[in-house]
Design an enzyme around this catalytic site. Structure first.
Site, PDB file in Angstrom:
ATOM      1  N   VAL A  17      46.356  52.565   8.513  1.00 12.78           N
ATOM      2  CA  VAL A  17      47.619  51.709   9.124  1.00 12.78           C
ATOM      3  C   VAL A  17      48.937  52.148   8.968  1.00 12.78           C
ATOM      4  CG1 VAL A  17      48.407  49.237   9.563  1.00 12.78           C
ATOM      5  CG2 VAL A  17      45.941  49.672   9.303  1.00 12.78           C
ATOM      6  N   ARG A  48      49.059  54.410  -3.997  1.00 10.83           N
ATOM      7  CA  ARG A  48      48.226  54.699  -5.329  1.00 10.83           C
ATOM      8  C   ARG A  48      48.721  56.423  -5.814  1.00 10.83           C
ATOM      9  NH1 ARG A  48      42.408  52.451  -4.530  1.00 10.83           N
ATOM     10  NH2 ARG A  48      42.871  54.164  -2.777  1.00 10.83           N
ATOM     11  N   LYS A 109      44.897  39.965   5.614  1.00 11.00           N
ATOM     12  CA  LYS A 109      44.128  38.979   5.926  1.00 11.00           C
ATOM     13  C   LYS A 109      43.410  38.160   4.811  1.00 11.00           C
ATOM     14  CE  LYS A 109      40.874  42.363   7.199  1.00 11.00           C
ATOM     15  NZ  LYS A 109      40.933  43.085   8.506  1.00 11.00           N
ATOM     16  N   GLY A 138      43.917  42.525  15.185  1.00 10.15           N
ATOM     17  CA  GLY A 138      44.906  43.763  15.289  1.00 10.15           C
ATOM     18  C   GLY A 138      45.665  43.678  16.180  1.00 10.15           C
ATOM     19  N   ILE A 140      46.253  42.418  19.379  1.00  4.12           N
ATOM     20  CA  ILE A 140      46.262  41.184  20.295  1.00  4.12           C
ATOM     21  C   ILE A 140      47.427  40.361  19.947  1.00  4.12           C
ATOM     22  CG2 ILE A 140      45.165  39.402  21.514  1.00  4.12           C
ATOM     23  CD1 ILE A 140      42.170  40.922  20.504  1.00  4.12           C
ATOM     24  N   GLY A 191      31.700  55.156  12.968  1.00  6.58           N
ATOM     25  CA  GLY A 191      32.952  55.005  12.238  1.00  6.58           C
ATOM     26  C   GLY A 191      33.078  53.374  12.235  1.00  6.58           C
ATOM     27  N   ASP A 205      34.880  38.604   6.502  1.00  4.45           N
ATOM     28  CA  ASP A 205      36.123  39.037   7.263  1.00  4.45           C
ATOM     29  C   ASP A 205      36.568  38.026   8.332  1.00  4.45           C
ATOM     30  OD1 ASP A 205      38.257  41.342   8.312  1.00  4.45           O
ATOM     31  OD2 ASP A 205      37.008  40.862   9.882  1.00  4.45           O
ATOM     32  N   LYS A 209      39.554  35.334   8.773  1.00  7.34           N
ATOM     33  CA  LYS A 209      40.472  35.347  10.146  1.00  7.34           C
ATOM     34  C   LYS A 209      40.364  34.047  10.613  1.00  7.34           C
ATOM     35  CE  LYS A 209      40.024  40.034  11.113  1.00  7.34           C
ATOM     36  NZ  LYS A 209      39.071  41.183  11.433  1.00  7.34           N
ATOM     37  N   GLY A 312      42.024  49.267  14.009  1.00  5.53           N
ATOM     38  CA  GLY A 312      42.264  50.661  14.181  1.00  5.53           C
ATOM     39  C   GLY A 312      43.528  50.969  13.763  1.00  5.53           C
TER      40      GLY A 312
HETATM   41  P1  NAP Z   1      43.624  52.057   3.436  1.00 11.83           P
HETATM   42  O1  NAP Z   1      43.385  53.151   4.735  1.00 11.83           O
HETATM   43  O2  NAP Z   1      42.234  52.142   2.735  1.00 11.83           O
HETATM   44  O3  NAP Z   1      45.101  52.416   3.084  1.00 11.83           O
HETATM   45  C1  NAP Z   1      45.283  51.754   1.712  1.00 11.83           C
HETATM   46  C2  NAP Z   1      46.644  52.048   1.334  1.00 11.83           C
HETATM   47  O4  NAP Z   1      47.100  51.473   0.224  1.00 11.83           O
HETATM   48  C3  NAP Z   1      46.573  53.633   0.817  1.00 11.83           C
HETATM   49  O5  NAP Z   1      47.665  54.310   1.014  1.00 11.83           O
HETATM   50  C4  NAP Z   1      46.540  53.609  -0.847  1.00 11.83           C
HETATM   51  O6  NAP Z   1      46.951  54.541  -1.697  1.00 11.83           O
HETATM   52  C5  NAP Z   1      47.403  52.228  -0.792  1.00 11.83           C
HETATM   53  N1  NAP Z   1      46.827  51.741  -2.171  1.00 11.83           N
HETATM   54  C6  NAP Z   1      45.584  51.107  -2.547  1.00 11.83           C
HETATM   55  N2  NAP Z   1      45.728  50.321  -3.649  1.00 11.83           N
HETATM   56  C7  NAP Z   1      46.750  50.427  -4.147  1.00 11.83           C
HETATM   57  C8  NAP Z   1      47.473  50.266  -5.354  1.00 11.83           C
HETATM   58  N3  NAP Z   1      46.918  49.557  -6.308  1.00 11.83           N
HETATM   59  N4  NAP Z   1      48.679  50.591  -5.546  1.00 11.83           N
HETATM   60  C9  NAP Z   1      49.584  51.190  -4.549  1.00 11.83           C
HETATM   61  N5  NAP Z   1      48.943  51.698  -3.385  1.00 11.83           N
HETATM   62  C10 NAP Z   1      47.719  51.299  -3.113  1.00 11.83           C
HETATM   63  O7  NAP Z   1      43.648  50.679   4.198  1.00 11.83           O
HETATM   64  P2  NAP Z   1      43.910  50.439   5.763  1.00 11.83           P
HETATM   65  O8  NAP Z   1      42.667  50.509   6.445  1.00 11.83           O
HETATM   66  O9  NAP Z   1      45.103  50.992   6.346  1.00 11.83           O
HETATM   67  O10 NAP Z   1      44.441  48.591   5.810  1.00 11.83           O
HETATM   68  C11 NAP Z   1      45.419  48.161   5.219  1.00 11.83           C
HETATM   69  C12 NAP Z   1      45.637  46.790   5.383  1.00 11.83           C
HETATM   70  O11 NAP Z   1      45.659  46.341   6.763  1.00 11.83           O
HETATM   71  C13 NAP Z   1      44.446  46.110   4.896  1.00 11.83           C
HETATM   72  O12 NAP Z   1      44.864  44.592   4.369  1.00 11.83           O
HETATM   73  C14 NAP Z   1      43.439  45.712   5.903  1.00 11.83           C
HETATM   74  O13 NAP Z   1      42.738  44.561   5.934  1.00 11.83           O
HETATM   75  C15 NAP Z   1      44.747  45.617   7.112  1.00 11.83           C
HETATM   76  N6  NAP Z   1      44.101  45.926   8.430  1.00 11.83           N
HETATM   77  C16 NAP Z   1      43.514  47.113   8.661  1.00 11.83           C
HETATM   78  C17 NAP Z   1      43.019  47.358   9.793  1.00 11.83           C
HETATM   79  C18 NAP Z   1      42.253  48.705  10.132  1.00 11.83           C
HETATM   80  O14 NAP Z   1      41.783  48.910  11.505  1.00 11.83           O
HETATM   81  N7  NAP Z   1      42.291  49.487   9.360  1.00 11.83           N
HETATM   82  C19 NAP Z   1      43.197  46.471  11.036  1.00 11.83           C
HETATM   83  C20 NAP Z   1      43.719  45.082  10.814  1.00 11.83           C
HETATM   84  C21 NAP Z   1      44.124  45.083   9.482  1.00 11.83           C
HETATM   85  P3  NAP Z   1      46.467  56.227  -1.335  1.00 11.83           P
HETATM   86  O15 NAP Z   1      47.018  56.371   0.035  1.00 11.83           O
HETATM   87  O16 NAP Z   1      47.492  56.812  -2.177  1.00 11.83           O
HETATM   88  O17 NAP Z   1      45.327  56.164  -1.575  1.00 11.83           O
END
Ligand code: NAP
Length: 436
Positions: A17, A48, A109, A138, A140, A191, A205, A209, A312
């Site tokens: 995201v 991280r 969430k 997402g 919506i 995926g 999940d 929500k 997404g």
């Molecule tokens: P992701 O791809 O796993 O990305 C997580 C990010 O957080 C990475 O950049 C990671 O750093 C960083 N991170 C993780 N632990 C950390 C820490 N302890 N300290 C500092 N940075 C840290 O996750 P995502 O899919 O983007 O999702 C992010 C959020 O959006 C979540 O709350 C998820 O529930 C929500 N969300 C996601 C989607 C979706 O479709 N993906 C949809 C709706 C809501 P690095 O890059 O260095 O590893």
């Protein structure tokens, strides 16, 4: 022309995201400036692994830092976007930001459902905005309508498909007759499902929500722990075929529903997540693939349907940027959005008090008197039978019973007693029936 100071933004997380957020901030910079009335400036990105190759993101590599707390505390940061996820350290960062008066936009969430009140209290203490449209469904636009547009109305029920992974799996089972395991494998290879799909397939999940939706719809603090939850792992190809025979399909539903209070009390709310059969002509039945949809019923507005991509990178980033524009405009105007509305404080009803219908498949011996014995158990618990269908003969008979509406406690007690009958070899499947 007078130069307007930029609104300074810290981004926490740059994964699926976060990367899309940086891309949209870059690509739409001119439009965002025009819509807000000031430019946005990304002043830091907390991750991280700051040294990681980010594949050509349109941001300066010196912005990355692993010292996220220091970034959040910086005096020049106006707004914090959090797209890391999880409870800690995200909660510490966001409480720090909000109590310092910084606006927060989050997609988290899990944190909102586990401990939303702590965030709302910190926002009230700091006089700050807390926006989280991306946390449910997402792209919506759903939370803003619940928390603003429908505030003049009384919502009676929210029924949603809010988990794309399980919707993909159940849609695949319905389309092809595949088993749960086969459909999950397909979802993983495309995926749609993560390597560890537990949070999706066990309904965690969707329950998070559901808690967020119920809190907004019913002006009551509802946490994930208050949500009754069943996942989809027990749904079989036979259940799907049986649903089809009834003109239904199976969906993982989140349901939040207003109900009666205790005597003179102000009312109650039931919040639950489980796979259920819904008629094929219900608006949610046609929601296929990994799409999300939420059906809202309100006393004056009637029935409303919200539909679109629930996950997404780009769809979620769209919701984040919408919130970011709102929070940035508030800062420039020196105002903030209305704070959390939890005045109703309705009682949370346990699942046993929910009214629903059951579809029960029983493996029975095809002997005289079996049906009468089974019907007697239903009558004992005051559960009325709507339809009975028998297939097979002799030692392979299957009895499919659909009940009328009854309280879940009575339906569950009926099933428990059926399991003890000598004439019932197995209770092969139990699913609730909703939406009629
Ligand atoms: P992701 O791809 O796993 O990305 C997580 C990010 O957080 C990475 O950049 C990671 O750093 C960083 N991170 C993780 N632990 C950390 C820490 N302890 N300290 C500092 N940075 C840290 O996750 P995502 O899919 O983007 O999702 C992010 C959020 O959006 C979540 O709350 C998820 O529930 C929500 N969300 C996601 C989607 C979706 O479709 N993906 C949809 C709706 C809501 P690095 O890059 O260095 O590893």
């Amino acid at each position: 022309m007078k130069r307007v100071e930029p609104v300074k933004v810290a981004l926490l997380g740059c994964g699926v995201v976060g990367a899309e957020v940086t891309r949209l901030l870059h690509e739409q910079a001119a439009d965002l400036t025009a819509r807000i009335g000031a430019p946005l400036e990304l002043v830091g990105i907390g991750v991280r692994r700051p040294g990681r190759d980010r594949g050509g993101l349109p941001v300066d590599s010196t912005l990355f830092t692993a010292d996220v707390l220091s970034l959040v505390k910086r005096d020049d940061v106006d707004i914090v976007i959090e797209v890391v996820g999880g409870i800690e350290p995200a909660r510490t960062w966001l409480v720090e930001a909000l109590t310092r008066g910084k606006g927060v936009v989050t997609a988290n969430k899990a944190l909102l459902a586990e401990d939303g009140p702590t965030l709302h209290d910190a926002a009230a203490d700091g006089g700050a905005d807390l926006y989280y449209e991306a946390a449910v469904a997402g792209a919506i636009p759903l939370l803003r309508p619940l928390r603003e547009s429908l505030h003049g109305d009384r919502i009676t029920r929210v029924t949603g498909i809010v988990n794309g992974t399980t919707n993909y799996i159940l849609s695949a089972m319905d389309d092809s007759g595949a088993s749960f395991a086969e459909a999950l494998e397909q979802a993983t290879s495309l995926g749609y499902a993560e390597a560890d799909p537990t949070a999706d397939v066990e309904g965690f999940d969707a329950a998070a929500k559901a808690a967020i939706l119920a809190s907004l719809a019913f002006h009551t603090r509802v946490r994930a722990a208050d949500v009754y939850r069943e996942g989809v792992t027990e749904v079989t190809a036979a259940d799907v075929a049986s649903a089809r025979a009834m003109g239904c399909t199976i969906k993982l539903l989140c349901i939040a529903e207003r109900g009666p209070g205790n005597g003179t009390g102000p009312g109650s709310v039931s919040v639950r997540v489980y796979p259920a059969m819904i008629p094929r002509n219900h608006p949610l039945a046609s929601v296929g693939d990994a799409f999300n949809a939420v059906f809202v019923e309100a006393e004056a507005a009637g029935q409303l349907m919200f539909y679109g991509r629930g996950a997404g990178g780009a769809p979620t980033a769209s919701a984040i940027l919408g919130d970011l524009v709102a929070v940035a405009r508030h800062r420039l105007a020196g105002v903030r959005a209305a704070s959390e509305s939890a005045y109703a404080d309705l009682r949370i009803r346990p699942i046993g008090e929910a009214w629903t219908r059951y579809h029960i498949s029983l493996d029975v011996a095809d002997r005289a008197g079996v049906l009468a014995t089974v019907a007697g158990v239903f009558a004992k618990h005051n559960v009325s039978i709507a339809t009975v269908r028998q297939s097979g003969r002799d030692e392979d008979a299957v009895l499919v019973i659909v009940t009328h509406m009854a309280q879940d406690a009575a339906l569950a007690a009926t099933v428990a007693e059926l399991r003890e009958l000598d004439t019932v070899r197995a209770v092969a499947g139990v699913l609730r029936v909703e939406g009629e």
